[in-house]
Motif scaffolding. Structure first.
Motif, PDB file in Angstrom:
ATOM      1  N   ASP A   6     -72.693 -38.369 -29.983  1.00 21.79           N
ATOM      2  CA  ASP A   6     -72.428 -39.800 -29.995  1.00 21.79           C
ATOM      3  C   ASP A   6     -73.503 -40.560 -29.222  1.00 21.79           C
ATOM      4  O   ASP A   6     -73.994 -41.586 -29.686  1.00 21.79           O
ATOM      5  CB  ASP A   6     -71.041 -40.088 -29.423  1.00 21.79           C
ATOM      6  N   ALA A  12     -71.112 -42.290 -35.927  1.00 22.12           N
ATOM      7  CA  ALA A  12     -69.655 -42.139 -35.852  1.00 22.12           C
ATOM      8  C   ALA A  12     -69.137 -41.110 -36.853  1.00 22.12           C
ATOM      9  O   ALA A  12     -68.206 -40.366 -36.548  1.00 22.12           O
ATOM     10  CB  ALA A  12     -68.976 -43.484 -36.085  1.00 22.12           C
ATOM     11  N   LYS A  13     -69.742 -41.044 -38.040  1.00 20.98           N
ATOM     12  CA  LYS A  13     -69.305 -40.086 -39.057  1.00 20.98           C
ATOM     13  C   LYS A  13     -69.511 -38.654 -38.562  1.00 20.98           C
ATOM     14  O   LYS A  13     -68.624 -37.804 -38.703  1.00 20.98           O
ATOM     15  CB  LYS A  13     -70.057 -40.313 -40.360  1.00 20.98           C
ATOM     16  N   GLU A  16     -66.881 -37.759 -35.908  1.00 17.85           N
ATOM     17  CA  GLU A  16     -65.581 -37.425 -36.500  1.00 17.85           C
ATOM     18  C   GLU A  16     -65.617 -36.054 -37.163  1.00 17.85           C
ATOM     19  O   GLU A  16     -64.651 -35.295 -37.080  1.00 17.85           O
ATOM     20  CB  GLU A  16     -65.149 -38.501 -37.501  1.00 17.85           C
ATOM     21  N   ARG A  47     -64.194 -40.453 -27.935  1.00 19.13           N
ATOM     22  CA  ARG A  47     -64.904 -41.338 -28.859  1.00 19.13           C
ATOM     23  C   ARG A  47     -64.211 -41.403 -30.218  1.00 19.13           C
ATOM     24  O   ARG A  47     -63.410 -40.557 -30.567  1.00 19.13           O
ATOM     25  CB  ARG A  47     -66.327 -40.809 -29.108  1.00 19.13           C
ATOM     26  N   GLY A  48     -64.584 -42.399 -30.977  1.00 19.86           N
ATOM     27  CA  GLY A  48     -64.148 -42.478 -32.364  1.00 19.86           C
ATOM     28  C   GLY A  48     -62.723 -42.954 -32.530  1.00 19.86           C
ATOM     29  O   GLY A  48     -62.184 -43.681 -31.704  1.00 19.86           O
TER      30      GLY A  48
END
Length: 79
Positions: A6, A12-13, A16, A47-48
């Motif tokens: 991150d 972001a993809k 995840e 995160r996320g």
């Protein structure tokens, strides 16, 4: 590792996808120490998407009848 992806990539993809990979690994392996478990949980919730934000209600169908879940949030897993 997830935090590094991150911070460095800002993708972001990918973050995840790393979370999904980590959870899939947990299905077949254990985290050997409490520190490893804490690190994994930290990576998952840091995160996320907020994985704990689900308001979904479990619906159990048994013998053709729907059994409603209890109307409390005790978290004990009892329906």
């Amino acid at each position: 590792m997830i935090e590094a992806f991150d911070e460095v990539l800002g993708d972001a993809k990918t973050v995840e996808e790393c979370k999904v990979w980590l959870l899939k690994q947990k299905q077949t392996q254990d985290w050997k120490t409490t520190k490893a478990t804490a690190d994994a949980v930290y990576g998952l919730i840091l995160r996320g998407a907020d994985l704990l934000a689900s308001d979904a209600v479990v619906e159990v169908q048994l013998g053709g009848k729907i059994r409603p879940a209890r109307d409390d949030r005790s978290g004990d897993g009892v329906l």
